[in-house]
Design a protein around this motif. Structure first.
Motif, PDB file in Angstrom:
ATOM      1  N   LEU A   1       0.945  -1.083   0.022  1.00  0.00           N
ATOM      2  CA  LEU A   1      -0.020  -0.043  -0.037  1.00  0.00           C
ATOM      3  C   LEU A   1       0.940   1.170   0.095  1.00  0.00           C
ATOM      4  O   LEU A   1       0.536   2.223  -0.749  1.00  0.00           O
ATOM      5  CB  LEU A   1      -1.016  -0.061   1.298  1.00  0.00           C
ATOM      6  CG  LEU A   1      -1.754   0.989   1.619  1.00  0.00           C
ATOM      7  CD1 LEU A   1      -2.897   0.662   2.506  1.00  0.00           C
ATOM      8  CD2 LEU A   1      -1.339   2.310   2.154  1.00  0.00           C
TER       9      LEU A   1
ATOM     10  N   VAL B   1       0.631   4.000  -3.020  1.00  0.00           N
ATOM     11  CA  VAL B   1       0.372   5.533  -2.785  1.00  0.00           C
ATOM     12  C   VAL B   1       1.397   6.415  -3.070  1.00  0.00           C
ATOM     13  O   VAL B   1       1.192   7.462  -3.476  1.00  0.00           O
ATOM     14  CB  VAL B   1      -0.129   5.659  -1.421  1.00  0.00           C
ATOM     15  CG1 VAL B   1      -0.458   7.160  -0.870  1.00  0.00           C
ATOM     16  CG2 VAL B   1      -1.508   4.876  -1.043  1.00  0.00           C
TER      17      VAL B   1
ATOM     18  N   ASP C   1       1.908   6.936  -6.476  1.00  0.00           N
ATOM     19  CA  ASP C   1       0.704   7.813  -7.053  1.00  0.00           C
ATOM     20  C   ASP C   1       0.679   9.145  -7.079  1.00  0.00           C
ATOM     21  O   ASP C   1       0.277   9.887  -7.897  1.00  0.00           O
ATOM     22  CB  ASP C   1      -0.678   7.357  -6.323  1.00  0.00           C
ATOM     23  CG  ASP C   1      -2.007   7.813  -7.017  1.00  0.00           C
ATOM     24  OD1 ASP C   1      -2.104   7.656  -8.227  1.00  0.00           O
ATOM     25  OD2 ASP C   1      -2.679   8.656  -6.253  1.00  0.00           O
TER      26      ASP C   1
ATOM     27  N   ALA D   1      -2.168  11.820   1.373  1.00  0.00           N
ATOM     28  CA  ALA D   1      -1.280  10.727   1.237  1.00  0.00           C
ATOM     29  C   ALA D   1      -0.135  10.326   1.851  1.00  0.00           C
ATOM     30  O   ALA D   1       0.253   9.247   2.500  1.00  0.00           O
ATOM     31  CB  ALA D   1      -0.951  10.630  -0.314  1.00  0.00           C
TER      32      ALA D   1
ATOM     33  N   GLU E   1      -7.739   3.490  -9.950  1.00  0.00           N
ATOM     34  CA  GLU E   1      -8.758   2.957  -9.270  1.00  0.00           C
ATOM     35  C   GLU E   1      -8.362   1.595  -8.826  1.00  0.00           C
ATOM     36  O   GLU E   1      -8.892   0.825  -7.924  1.00  0.00           O
ATOM     37  CB  GLU E   1     -10.119   2.742 -10.021  1.00  0.00           C
ATOM     38  CG  GLU E   1      -9.862   2.069 -11.070  1.00  0.00           C
ATOM     39  CD  GLU E   1      -9.637   2.942 -12.312  1.00  0.00           C
ATOM     40  OE1 GLU E   1      -9.865   2.434 -13.531  1.00  0.00           O
ATOM     41  OE2 GLU E   1      -9.003   3.986 -12.083  1.00  0.00           O
TER      42      GLU E   1
ATOM     43  N   TYR F   1      -6.442   1.808  -5.404  1.00  0.00           N
ATOM     44  CA  TYR F   1      -7.230   2.181  -4.255  1.00  0.00           C
ATOM     45  C   TYR F   1      -8.166   1.122  -3.960  1.00  0.00           C
ATOM     46  O   TYR F   1      -8.487   1.019  -2.819  1.00  0.00           O
ATOM     47  CB  TYR F   1      -7.757   3.685  -4.616  1.00  0.00           C
ATOM     48  CG  TYR F   1      -6.462   4.544  -4.508  1.00  0.00           C
ATOM     49  CD1 TYR F   1      -6.197   4.949  -3.198  1.00  0.00           C
ATOM     50  CD2 TYR F   1      -6.080   5.115  -5.340  1.00  0.00           C
ATOM     51  CE1 TYR F   1      -5.103   5.773  -2.937  1.00  0.00           C
ATOM     52  CE2 TYR F   1      -5.160   6.165  -5.407  1.00  0.00           C
ATOM     53  CZ  TYR F   1      -4.495   6.496  -4.243  1.00  0.00           C
ATOM     54  OH  TYR F   1      -3.482   7.392  -4.062  1.00  0.00           O
TER      55      TYR F   1
ATOM     56  N   ILE G   1      -6.611  -1.542  -2.033  1.00  0.00           N
ATOM     57  CA  ILE G   1      -6.361  -1.123  -0.766  1.00  0.00           C
ATOM     58  C   ILE G   1      -7.611  -1.189   0.213  1.00  0.00           C
ATOM     59  O   ILE G   1      -7.666  -1.800   1.262  1.00  0.00           O
ATOM     60  CB  ILE G   1      -5.694   0.128  -0.973  1.00  0.00           C
ATOM     61  CG1 ILE G   1      -4.355   0.377  -1.278  1.00  0.00           C
ATOM     62  CG2 ILE G   1      -5.767   0.881   0.671  1.00  0.00           C
ATOM     63  CD1 ILE G   1      -4.033   1.812  -1.668  1.00  0.00           C
TER      64      ILE G   1
ATOM     65  N   HIS H   1      -8.143   5.882   6.111  1.00  0.00           N
ATOM     66  CA  HIS H   1      -7.551   5.360   5.111  1.00  0.00           C
ATOM     67  C   HIS H   1      -8.796   4.781   4.141  1.00  0.00           C
ATOM     68  O   HIS H   1      -8.599   4.915   2.648  1.00  0.00           O
ATOM     69  CB  HIS H   1      -6.765   4.459   5.411  1.00  0.00           C
ATOM     70  CG  HIS H   1      -5.411   4.818   6.215  1.00  0.00           C
ATOM     71  ND1 HIS H   1      -4.393   3.937   6.794  1.00  0.00           N
ATOM     72  CD2 HIS H   1      -5.200   5.934   6.814  1.00  0.00           C
ATOM     73  CE1 HIS H   1      -3.723   4.610   7.491  1.00  0.00           C
ATOM     74  NE2 HIS H   1      -4.189   6.013   7.478  1.00  0.00           N
TER      75      HIS H   1
ATOM     76  N   ALA I   1      -9.564   5.601   0.223  1.00  0.00           N
ATOM     77  CA  ALA I   1      -9.647   4.850  -0.704  1.00  0.00           C
ATOM     78  C   ALA I   1     -10.770   4.853  -1.659  1.00  0.00           C
ATOM     79  O   ALA I   1     -10.865   4.931  -2.837  1.00  0.00           O
ATOM     80  CB  ALA I   1      -9.480   3.541  -0.322  1.00  0.00           C
TER      81      ALA I   1
ATOM     82  N   GLN J   1     -10.977   8.116  -3.846  1.00  0.00           N
ATOM     83  CA  GLN J   1     -10.136   8.019  -4.941  1.00  0.00           C
ATOM     84  C   GLN J   1     -10.667   6.935  -5.872  1.00  0.00           C
ATOM     85  O   GLN J   1     -10.381   7.169  -7.275  1.00  0.00           O
ATOM     86  CB  GLN J   1      -8.687   7.555  -4.407  1.00  0.00           C
ATOM     87  CG  GLN J   1      -8.070   8.771  -3.891  1.00  0.00           C
ATOM     88  CD  GLN J   1      -7.692   9.937  -4.467  1.00  0.00           C
ATOM     89  OE1 GLN J   1      -7.322   9.767  -5.577  1.00  0.00           O
ATOM     90  NE2 GLN J   1      -8.147  10.985  -3.861  1.00  0.00           N
ATOM     91  N   THR J   2     -11.367   6.006  -5.344  1.00  0.00           N
ATOM     92  CA  THR J   2     -11.669   4.890  -6.530  1.00  0.00           C
ATOM     93  C   THR J   2     -12.943   5.606  -7.233  1.00  0.00           C
ATOM     94  O   THR J   2     -13.073   5.448  -8.449  1.00  0.00           O
ATOM     95  CB  THR J   2     -12.303   3.646  -5.630  1.00  0.00           C
ATOM     96  OG1 THR J   2     -11.227   3.213  -4.906  1.00  0.00           O
ATOM     97  CG2 THR J   2     -12.928   2.934  -6.622  1.00  0.00           C
TER      98      THR J   2
ATOM     99  N   ARG K   1     -11.305   8.282  -9.741  1.00  0.00           N
ATOM    100  CA  ARG K   1     -10.638   7.493 -10.778  1.00  0.00           C
ATOM    101  C   ARG K   1     -11.541   6.762 -11.854  1.00  0.00           C
ATOM    102  O   ARG K   1     -11.076   6.677 -12.964  1.00  0.00           O
ATOM    103  CB  ARG K   1      -9.479   6.655 -10.271  1.00  0.00           C
ATOM    104  CG  ARG K   1      -8.507   7.078  -9.256  1.00  0.00           C
ATOM    105  CD  ARG K   1      -7.695   8.304  -9.517  1.00  0.00           C
ATOM    106  NE  ARG K   1      -6.943   8.961  -8.761  1.00  0.00           N
ATOM    107  CZ  ARG K   1      -5.809   8.472  -8.124  1.00  0.00           C
ATOM    108  NH1 ARG K   1      -5.210   7.883  -9.130  1.00  0.00           N
ATOM    109  NH2 ARG K   1      -5.196   9.113  -7.273  1.00  0.00           N
TER     110      ARG K   1
END
Length: 318
Positions: free
Chosen positions: A108, A112, A115, A129, A175, A178, A181, A219, A223, A226-227, A230
């Protein structure tokens, strides 16, 4: 030394990730989620080196995890075990889960960091992040010290899985990274919420779980956010590919959580224990029920494709 069962007040503790499917999360503006997470981390963060009671010797009258989460709970073999054997087994299983957690947290952290490489360091997303990576570093050290205190060896996934993880952390992005994760963190989160409230579990383990649950809830929120971001505008081919990649990664993460060597190290017949654990419908049911919120999120993100479902079912997550 701080109390070994530190409990943040409910008003300060972040919400469980399954509640993060709210309209507020769906309509958040760019950077808003990260800004809120930074504010939360500034108020509610832990230093495991001082919060966990590392000095008191292990009390073998305690379990390492809630017995109901043991891979053998409810089996004929479990009924034959003495209480001392059951407690030793749950301690070995908890240490194995912690070791797997370290392995995936290292993956992870690299995903990150890759990214956010070369992105605007003044942005809330990048600063969050980096904050998350710092928390994951502390978690890995905390898990390692916890496993050692439980009297367990350094459990590791199979060599094939380790190498697969090496590839995944190198090539996964967006994606796919994330969402994977999120799956790993969600499964840990649900079981650890039970363990941290269970007075049968060793106090220092409950503290470790409490710290991890509080900080991982941030976290998981990141995630999910962000998913969603994206996947905006992603076409069907991209969704199919990423859904499959996430499902495969999830399968190997979940099936690596309890190493087969825990049974021999707990003094059990490894061959018989492994056979009964694989056929244990109680444990399969616990895994499925704990992931209902996660599966709803993946479905809403259109990441539950046919091939992906096959892997989730095989891992007993759905």
């Amino acid at each position: 030394m701080a109390s070994s069962t530190v409990r943040p007040s409910t008003q300060d503790q972040p919400h469980h990730a399954s509640a993060d499917t709210s309209q507020e999360a769906d309509t958040s503006q760019e950077g808003d989620v990260s800004q809120r997470l930074l504010a939360s981390a500034a108020v509610l963060a832990y230093d495991p080196a001082t919060e966990v009671d590392w000095d008191t010797p292990l009390d073998t009258d305690h379990h390492g995890a809630s017995p109901e989460w043991s891979t053998l709970y409810g089996t004929a073999y479990w009924r034959e075990l003495t209480e001392a054997q059951r407690k030793e087994l749950t301690r070995q299983e908890a240490a194995s889960v912690a070791s797997t957690g370290i392995w995936f947290e290292m993956i992870l952290q690299q995903m990150v960091l890759r990214d956010v490489y070369a992105k605007d360091p003044t942005s809330a997303d990048v600063q969050w992040a980096l904050t998350e990576i710092a928390e994951e570093c502390r978690h890995s050290i905390m898990f390692a010290r916890g496993a050692r205190k439980l009297g367990a060896p350094p459990y590791r996934p199979k060599r094939f899985v380790v190498e697969l993880g090496r590839v995944f952390k190198t090539v996964a992005f967006g994606e796919a990274a994330y969402a994977a994760i999120l799956v790993a963190e969600e499964v840990l989160d649900v079981m650890q919420r039970d363990w941290m409230r269970d007075e049968r579990v060793a106090p220092f383990v409950r503290t470790i779980n409490n710290i991890h649950v509080v900080e991982e809830s941030r976290h998981m929120k990141f995630a999910r956010d962000q998913t969603r971001k994206r996947l905006k505008g992603a076409g069907p081919v991209r969704r199919q590919i990423n859904a499959f990649v996430v499902a495969v990664a999830s399968y190997y993460i979940v099936t690596s959580m309890v190493n087969r060597q825990v049974y021999a190290n707990a003094g059990l017949d490894e061959k018989r224990a492994l056979a009964e654990a694989k056929a244990n419908e109680h444990h399969k049911s616990m895994m499925r029920s704990s992931c209902s919120g996660l599966m709803e999120f993946l479905a809403s993100s259109r990441l539950l494709t046919g091939p992906a479902l096959a892997f989730y079912k095989r891992a007993h997550l759905i």
